[in-house]
Structure formats: structure tokens, C-alpha cells
Design a protein around this motif. Structure first.
Motif, mmCIF file in Angstrom:
data_model
loop_
_atom_site.group_PDB
_atom_site.id
_atom_site.type_symbol
_atom_site.label_atom_id
_atom_site.label_comp_id
_atom_site.label_asym_id
_atom_site.label_seq_id
_atom_site.Cartn_x
_atom_site.Cartn_y
_atom_site.Cartn_z
ATOM 1 N N LYS A 357 0.813 -1.216 0.000
ATOM 2 C CA LYS A 357 0.000 0.000 0.000
ATOM 3 C C LYS A 357 0.848 1.268 0.000
ATOM 4 C CE LYS A 357 -0.703 -0.180 5.035
ATOM 5 N NZ LYS A 357 -1.718 -0.369 6.111
ATOM 6 N N LEU A 365 -3.903 6.950 -2.264
ATOM 7 C CA LEU A 365 -4.113 6.508 -0.878
ATOM 8 C C LEU A 365 -5.234 7.307 -0.223
ATOM 9 C CD1 LEU A 365 -0.477 6.012 0.462
ATOM 10 C CD2 LEU A 365 -2.284 4.279 0.510
ATOM 11 N N ILE A 370 -7.088 4.725 2.483
ATOM 12 C CA ILE A 370 -6.217 3.682 3.031
ATOM 13 C C ILE A 370 -5.150 4.338 3.886
ATOM 14 C CG2 ILE A 370 -4.486 1.940 2.453
ATOM 15 C CD1 ILE A 370 -6.056 1.348 -0.072
#
Length: 371
Positions: A357, A365, A370
Motif C-alpha cells: 500500500k 491513498l 487507506i
């Protein structure tokens, strides 16, 4: 006559300039373990994502460790079996899977090195043809019954898996130290929750996860949906930052050629053969054409591989360096077992990529919420 000869020479020179054989230069080349073969198995999902994790281990620790693909396969099969039995055989049962199946498996069962769990390591290559026939026929014998079935399928299928793949392990010694699969993964710095899958499908809401209905997604894993340009930009961003990616894509096109080590999407089908060795003009890929290919089954979930870098040809066209799992026999495999995949091919034929990620762009993002 001199004028004619000059014209012919000029024509030949023009043709030679236009017909340029590939001359690749490396742009990005991230550390990866050697190319190996999945043999006669449908377990590319484990080989590709294990290779991806091996590069993650290199990135985190500097250690080149060969992790066991078959340990993950052994732990995923019971979940496939349970899914098939409880749905009375009304679902896909095959050797295939997706990258998130490896991540789900290591989260529950950890990681082990290959020399600890490689029951077929003395053979020339893996072969699961008999395993799958025996397993599938056993399951079909249960699911075809009109009566209530016993739970005997559990110990029977476990026995089959133990016989053909190997018995699971709970403890082992590596470099003089004792580990469980979980403590070994912890030592490597791998955290399953760090990895996500991104994709791009115009018919789904952007910046939200959804379940992609493809046969090998037996575990109903979710993928984050991005606009196509942002999807590709995040692949590029990951590589620029030193992260590799596990790739799911279609390899059924005749312009995906392992022998030549090239994958491309020509503007004209007349260039299908020419493009195997020479630079050709490629199609412009849009979100609409990508979705159309998917729904017409021209793009399918065929094969998983590992993106480790980029190269460019002499005209500046960019290709992704993709590690395959079909071995590196130079007589039938080009580029030492790697595929140089054009940007057009990636846009049209990739299904999804799994990545860390932190390899995503900051704005992505944020868009995906996230943390």
C-alpha cells in the motif's frame, strides 16, 4: 539506370530504417529471485505472488530467500475444497487462484522456506495433473450424491493433499534457529495487511473496493477500482519507488509470445507477426475498449506473473519487465524467462496488480481512504 539504382537503394534504406528490430535498454530493474518453472501445474498465482514476496523480503532485509510456493498451495486447497463441497459442486474448482489467496494464506499460516517444504524438489519439475484428477473425482463423488453426505471428505481430501503435496509443518529449523511459519514471516518483516489489489473497470464505482466475478476468485477477494490512467500511474509509481507488483493478466493473445519474450497490442493485425521482433505501431487503449474486451471474453484471467522493472526500445517506447514462471529454457523462452510487456498490453490485458500500500501515490491513498 543509375537513377533507378539510386531509387532502389533509397527505398531499401527507408525500409531498413522503418523496420527496427528491438534494442532494449534497462530503465528500472528491481532485485528478484531467479526465474523458476511452475511445471505442469495451474499454480501460477502462488509462484508469481511468492516471487513478489521474495522481492519484498529483499527490499526489507536484503536477504535472497526462496520461499515455498507449495506450502501456500497446500494451505489454500482445503479452502477451495470446502467452498466446492458446501456449494454442492455448483462453483469453480480448479488449480487456479489469485494473488490475494497467497496473502490470505500467509496471514493465517505464515511462510516457510522452500528447502523446508518442497516435497517434489528432487523431481525435474512439478506435476499436479494426477493430483487434480484424483481430487476432483473424489469431490464430484460427494457432490453428485442426492443424499446427505458424511464428513469423510475432510480426512480423505487431507490424505490426498498429504500424499501429493506434503504434510503441513508447524515448526522447522532455518540457519540454526527454530521457527514456526508465523515467526519466520515476522522475522522477514512481512505483514499481510500491508498488501492490496488495484484494478480498473469502468462499470464499477471508482475509489471503492468490489468483488470481481472471475472464475478463479473463489475466495471472493475485493479489488480497489481506479480510473485506467491512475491505475497505470500507480504501477509506474511503485516501480519508481523500488516496489515490485504481482500481476494478473490475459496471456491468450498471439501477441503475447514467451519465445520472443514480448507482449504488445498492434494497431493492425497484419503486424501480429512482425511485432514479435520489430517495433510496430500500437493501439490506443481506452477505458471503454478495456471493458469491451473483458465482457467479450477477449481479456480473461489467464495467468499471474511478477512485474520487477521497466525497459525501453530505441524509439523510447516503454515496456514492463515481467518475471514469468515458465522456466528459462533459451530454446523456447526468450529474455531469460522474462516478458517485456508494452504499456498498451498492460492497459488492455492486465486484470489487476497486487502491491504494498505504501507504493501507491499519495493522492490515490487518500482517494481510497487507506492508511
Amino acid at each position: 539506370m543509375k537513377k533507378l539504382l539510386f531509387s532502389l537503394s533509397l527505398f531499401a534504406l527507408t525500409i531498413s530504417i522503418q523496420a527496427q528490430e528491438y534494442d532494449f535498454q534497462t530503465i528500472i530493474d528491481i532485485d528478484a529471485t531467479p526465474v523458476i518453472s511452475q511445471g505442469n501445474t495451474g499454480t501460477c498465482w502462488s509462484f508469481s505472488t511468492s516471487s513478489f514476496l521474495e522481492s519484498e523480503i529483499i527490499r526489507k532485509t536484503g536477504k535472497f530467500i526462496d520461499i515455498s510456493e507449495m506450502y501456500t498451495v497446500r494451505n489454500v486447497y482445503p479452502k477451495k475444497i470446502d467452498n466446492y463441497i458446501t456449494r454442492k459442486g455448483k462453483t469453480q474448482f480448479g488449480e487456479g487462484g489469485l494473488a490475494h489467496d497467497v496473502i490470505n494464506s500467509i496471514k493465517e499460516y505464515g511462510i516457510v522456506p522452500n528447502d523446508v517444504f518442497s516435497p517434489e524438489q528432487t523431481k525435474q519439475e512439478y506435476d499436479h495433473s494426477e493430483l487434480f484428477r484424483v481430487l476432483k473425482s473424489t469431490l464430484d463423488a460427494y457432490t453428485s450424491s442426492r443424499n446427505t453426505i458424511s464428513n469423510n471428505w475432510k480426512p480423505i481430501t487431507e490424505f490426498i493433499l498429504d500424499t501429493y503435496i506434503g504434510k503441513n509443518i508447524t515448526e522447522f529449523t532455518y540457519e540454526g534457529k527454530k521457527y514456526t511459519p508465523q515467526t519466520f514471516m515476522d522475522m522477514l518483516g512481512i505483514k499481510a495487511d500491508d498488501y492490496i489489489t488495484i484494478t480498473s473497470f469502468k462499470n464499477q464505482a471508482y475509489y471503492t473496493p468490489f468483488i470481481l466475478n472471475i472464475p478463479d476468485n473463489f475466495s471472493n477477494g475485493s479489488l480497489y477500482n481506479l480510473p485506467l490512467d491512475e491505475y497505470i500511474a500507480n504501477i509506474d509509481n511503485a516501480l519508481d519507488k523500488g516496489y515490485t507488483l504481482s500481476l494478473d493478466c490475459d496471456v491468450s493473445e498471439i501477441t503475447f509470445n514467451a519465445k520472443n519474450g514480448i507482449a504488445f497490442i498492434p494497431s493492425s493485425k497484419d503486424d501480429n507477426s512482425k511485432g514479435l521482433t520489430e517495433i510496430v505501431e500500437e493501439k490506443t487503449i481506452t477505458e471503454e475498449s478495456r471493458l469491451q474486451d473483458f465482457y467479450s471474453y477477449q481479456t480473461q484471467d489467464d495467468h499471474l506473473m511478477h512485474i520487477i522493472g521497466k525497459v525501453k526500445d530505441q524509439k523510447g517506447n516503454i515496456y514492463y519487465k515481467v518475471k514469468n514462471s515458465w522456466g528459462n529454457n533459451t530454446e523456447r523462452i526468450g529474455n531469460d524467462g522474462y516478458i517485456y510487456m508494452s504499456t498498451a498490453y498492460m492497459k488492455l490485458k492486465s486484470i489487476s496488480v497486487l502491491l504494498h500500500k505504501e507504493a501507491l501515490q499519495k493522492q490515490t491513498l487518500k482517494n481510497l481512504n487507506i492508511k
